[in-house]
Design a protein around this motif. Sequence first.
Motif, PDB file in Angstrom:
ATOM      1  N   ASN A 125       0.889  -1.350  -0.126  1.00 47.29           N
ATOM      2  CA  ASN A 125      -0.065  -0.112  -0.025  1.00 47.29           C
ATOM      3  C   ASN A 125       0.905   1.228  -0.151  1.00 47.29           C
ATOM      4  OD1 ASN A 125      -1.540   2.370   0.994  1.00 47.29           O
ATOM      5  ND2 ASN A 125      -3.094   0.883   1.608  1.00 47.29           N
ATOM      6  N   GLU A 126       0.712   1.948  -1.231  1.00 46.21           N
ATOM      7  CA  GLU A 126       2.033   3.117  -1.487  1.00 46.21           C
ATOM      8  C   GLU A 126       1.722   4.099  -0.248  1.00 46.21           C
ATOM      9  OE1 GLU A 126       3.406   6.308  -4.398  1.00 46.21           O
ATOM     10  OE2 GLU A 126       2.008   4.804  -5.250  1.00 46.21           O
ATOM     11  N   LEU A 127       0.505   4.426   0.075  1.00 46.76           N
ATOM     12  CA  LEU A 127       0.228   5.282   0.809  1.00 46.76           C
ATOM     13  C   LEU A 127       0.713   5.216   2.545  1.00 46.76           C
ATOM     14  CD1 LEU A 127      -1.213   7.938   1.790  1.00 46.76           C
ATOM     15  CD2 LEU A 127      -3.449   7.156   2.074  1.00 46.76           C
ATOM     16  N   ALA A 128       0.454   3.692   2.810  1.00 44.94           N
ATOM     17  CA  ALA A 128       0.873   3.436   4.190  1.00 44.94           C
ATOM     18  C   ALA A 128       2.315   3.513   4.182  1.00 44.94           C
ATOM     19  CB  ALA A 128       0.288   2.012   4.600  1.00 44.94           C
ATOM     20  N   ILE A 129       2.932   2.861   3.211  1.00 41.77           N
ATOM     21  CA  ILE A 129       4.550   2.964   3.067  1.00 41.77           C
ATOM     22  C   ILE A 129       4.984   4.301   3.144  1.00 41.77           C
ATOM     23  CG2 ILE A 129       6.500   2.437   1.582  1.00 41.77           C
ATOM     24  CD1 ILE A 129       5.127   0.210   0.360  1.00 41.77           C
TER      25      ILE A 129
ATOM     26  N   LEU B 189       3.340   7.017   4.499  1.00 42.60           N
ATOM     27  CA  LEU B 189       3.278   7.710   5.795  1.00 42.60           C
ATOM     28  C   LEU B 189       4.356   7.056   6.837  1.00 42.60           C
ATOM     29  CD1 LEU B 189      -0.323   8.273   5.912  1.00 42.60           C
ATOM     30  CD2 LEU B 189       1.502  10.034   5.911  1.00 42.60           C
ATOM     31  N   ALA B 190       4.469   5.578   6.699  1.00 37.05           N
ATOM     32  CA  ALA B 190       5.291   4.970   7.767  1.00 37.05           C
ATOM     33  C   ALA B 190       6.814   5.464   7.407  1.00 37.05           C
ATOM     34  CB  ALA B 190       5.279   3.414   7.520  1.00 37.05           C
ATOM     35  N   LEU B 191       7.319   5.846   6.268  1.00 40.12           N
ATOM     36  CA  LEU B 191       8.671   6.297   6.195  1.00 40.12           C
ATOM     37  C   LEU B 191       8.737   7.817   6.563  1.00 40.12           C
ATOM     38  CD1 LEU B 191       9.627   4.781   2.664  1.00 40.12           C
ATOM     39  CD2 LEU B 191      10.462   4.117   5.050  1.00 40.12           C
ATOM     40  N   ALA B 192       7.310   8.452   6.279  1.00 39.01           N
ATOM     41  CA  ALA B 192       7.549  10.049   6.489  1.00 39.01           C
ATOM     42  C   ALA B 192       7.655  10.086   7.953  1.00 39.01           C
ATOM     43  CB  ALA B 192       6.122  10.641   6.018  1.00 39.01           C
ATOM     44  N   VAL B 193       7.253   9.457   8.972  1.00 40.19           N
ATOM     45  CA  VAL B 193       7.301   9.525  10.285  1.00 40.19           C
ATOM     46  C   VAL B 193       8.801   9.300  10.812  1.00 40.19           C
ATOM     47  CG1 VAL B 193       4.874   9.368  11.071  1.00 40.19           C
ATOM     48  CG2 VAL B 193       6.393   7.071  11.092  1.00 40.19           C
TER      49      VAL B 193
ATOM     50  N   THR C 192       1.698  15.925   8.963  1.00 43.68           N
ATOM     51  CA  THR C 192       0.427  16.460   8.865  1.00 43.68           C
ATOM     52  C   THR C 192      -0.121  17.135   7.524  1.00 43.68           C
ATOM     53  OG1 THR C 192       0.341  17.094  11.300  1.00 43.68           O
ATOM     54  CG2 THR C 192      -1.011  18.183   9.993  1.00 43.68           C
ATOM     55  N   ARG C 193       0.809  17.689   6.925  1.00 44.94           N
ATOM     56  CA  ARG C 193       0.621  18.220   5.727  1.00 44.94           C
ATOM     57  C   ARG C 193       0.382  16.955   4.679  1.00 44.94           C
ATOM     58  NH1 ARG C 193       4.626  22.514   2.340  1.00 44.94           N
ATOM     59  NH2 ARG C 193       3.294  22.695   0.616  1.00 44.94           N
ATOM     60  N   ILE C 194       1.069  16.063   4.775  1.00 45.45           N
ATOM     61  CA  ILE C 194       1.016  14.970   3.756  1.00 45.45           C
ATOM     62  C   ILE C 194      -0.339  14.422   3.987  1.00 45.45           C
ATOM     63  CG2 ILE C 194       1.459  12.672   3.301  1.00 45.45           C
ATOM     64  CD1 ILE C 194       4.581  13.350   3.883  1.00 45.45           C
ATOM     65  N   VAL C 195      -0.910  14.129   5.312  1.00 47.01           N
ATOM     66  CA  VAL C 195      -2.153  13.542   5.848  1.00 47.01           C
ATOM     67  C   VAL C 195      -3.271  14.453   5.169  1.00 47.01           C
ATOM     68  CG1 VAL C 195      -3.964  12.964   7.720  1.00 47.01           C
ATOM     69  CG2 VAL C 195      -1.190  12.307   7.683  1.00 47.01           C
ATOM     70  N   GLN C 196      -3.062  15.845   5.370  1.00 44.81           N
ATOM     71  CA  GLN C 196      -4.255  16.667   4.810  1.00 44.81           C
ATOM     72  C   GLN C 196      -4.411  16.772   3.426  1.00 44.81           C
ATOM     73  OE1 GLN C 196      -2.994  20.324   6.937  1.00 44.81           O
ATOM     74  NE2 GLN C 196      -3.932  19.677   8.862  1.00 44.81           N
ATOM     75  N   ALA C 197      -3.295  16.588   2.525  1.00 49.52           N
ATOM     76  CA  ALA C 197      -3.430  16.606   1.195  1.00 49.52           C
ATOM     77  C   ALA C 197      -3.900  15.267   0.715  1.00 49.52           C
ATOM     78  CB  ALA C 197      -1.953  16.999   0.537  1.00 49.52           C
ATOM     79  N   GLN C 198      -3.538  14.361   1.377  1.00 48.44           N
ATOM     80  CA  GLN C 198      -4.188  13.012   1.010  1.00 48.44           C
ATOM     81  C   GLN C 198      -5.700  13.046   1.322  1.00 48.44           C
ATOM     82  OE1 GLN C 198      -2.395  10.345  -0.883  1.00 48.44           O
ATOM     83  NE2 GLN C 198      -4.480   9.967  -1.123  1.00 48.44           N
ATOM     84  N   ARG C 199      -5.856  13.483   2.371  1.00 52.63           N
ATOM     85  CA  ARG C 199      -7.493  13.324   2.919  1.00 52.63           C
ATOM     86  C   ARG C 199      -8.289  14.184   1.916  1.00 52.63           C
ATOM     87  NH1 ARG C 199      -7.038  15.946   7.311  1.00 52.63           N
ATOM     88  NH2 ARG C 199      -6.964  14.166   8.861  1.00 52.63           N
TER      89      ARG C 199
ATOM     90  N   ARG D 201      -2.719  10.622  15.846  1.00 58.24           N
ATOM     91  CA  ARG D 201      -1.632   9.871  16.650  1.00 58.24           C
ATOM     92  C   ARG D 201      -0.338  10.638  16.577  1.00 58.24           C
ATOM     93  NH1 ARG D 201      -0.444   5.169  18.773  1.00 58.24           N
ATOM     94  NH2 ARG D 201      -2.349   4.147  18.456  1.00 58.24           N
ATOM     95  N   VAL D 202      -0.177  11.128  15.097  1.00 52.20           N
ATOM     96  CA  VAL D 202       1.034  12.068  15.054  1.00 52.20           C
ATOM     97  C   VAL D 202       1.100  13.131  16.026  1.00 52.20           C
ATOM     98  CG1 VAL D 202       2.197  13.516  13.263  1.00 52.20           C
ATOM     99  CG2 VAL D 202       1.527  11.412  12.674  1.00 52.20           C
ATOM    100  N   ALA D 203      -0.117  13.923  16.308  1.00 52.72           N
ATOM    101  CA  ALA D 203      -0.054  14.928  17.035  1.00 52.72           C
ATOM    102  C   ALA D 203      -0.039  14.673  18.499  1.00 52.72           C
ATOM    103  CB  ALA D 203      -1.790  15.655  17.002  1.00 52.72           C
ATOM    104  N   ARG D 204      -0.604  13.532  18.917  1.00 53.56           N
ATOM    105  CA  ARG D 204      -0.074  13.028  20.365  1.00 53.56           C
ATOM    106  C   ARG D 204       1.426  12.904  20.338  1.00 53.56           C
ATOM    107  NH1 ARG D 204      -4.957  10.567  19.694  1.00 53.56           N
ATOM    108  NH2 ARG D 204      -3.718   8.640  19.075  1.00 53.56           N
ATOM    109  N   ALA D 205       1.776  12.192  19.465  1.00 50.11           N
ATOM    110  CA  ALA D 205       3.400  11.896  19.402  1.00 50.11           C
ATOM    111  C   ALA D 205       4.180  13.047  19.704  1.00 50.11           C
ATOM    112  CB  ALA D 205       3.782  10.988  18.275  1.00 50.11           C
ATOM    113  N   ALA D 206       3.714  13.979  18.883  1.00 48.13           N
ATOM    114  CA  ALA D 206       4.613  15.536  19.065  1.00 48.13           C
ATOM    115  C   ALA D 206       4.337  16.091  20.372  1.00 48.13           C
ATOM    116  CB  ALA D 206       3.876  16.276  17.823  1.00 48.13           C
TER     117      ALA D 206
END
Length: 202
Positions: free
Chosen positions: A92-96, A98-102, A110-117, A169-174
Amino acid sequence: MSIRQGLLALLADQPMYGAQLRSEFEARTGGTWPLNVGQVYQTLARLDRDGLVVELGDDDEGRTTYGLTDAGRAEVDRWWTQPVDRESTPRNELAIKLALAVTVPGVDVTRIVQAQRTATMRQLRDLTRIKSSTTGDPDRTQLAWLLVVENLIFGAESEVRWLDHVEARVARAARGTYGPSTSPGRSSHRDPRANAHESARR
């Protein structure tokens, strides 16, 4: 989806030639997974080699028609009765992504997530519009097409919920809080899209 199994399933309906198989496959799946004639004939050659199809001769225009052998029909019957294998997880390209992005410093997840959404919500609206354009009782081909569209709708809805989850989850991690996430349905990003999700299901 296996082109091999798809062609065998079509040939279980009636004998066909290569271009006809391609047209029927695309018509019955709404053109979601287009094939080229080369793919079809390469697959037919392998099916012939494996004893699952046989050449029935040429029609008036010189096109070779193929039909199922007994072994081919048994293969189709087995495919209908067995569940689709989920043990081999498809990439799954999107999962890969985001997994790499973090894990890569300096990437704005967050910008990647919002653009994809935004892109997924656009796709969801388009799919809902396509579905709503169908009126009356569908014939077999239309029903097949609707099932594919609805599968894509459910997939887009699921992706939006997952993206909400990722962003939370990313926001909580931050903030340094790594506890389990709240339900995606309770995400602060859920409410603006609730109506779109519900309309897509109708």
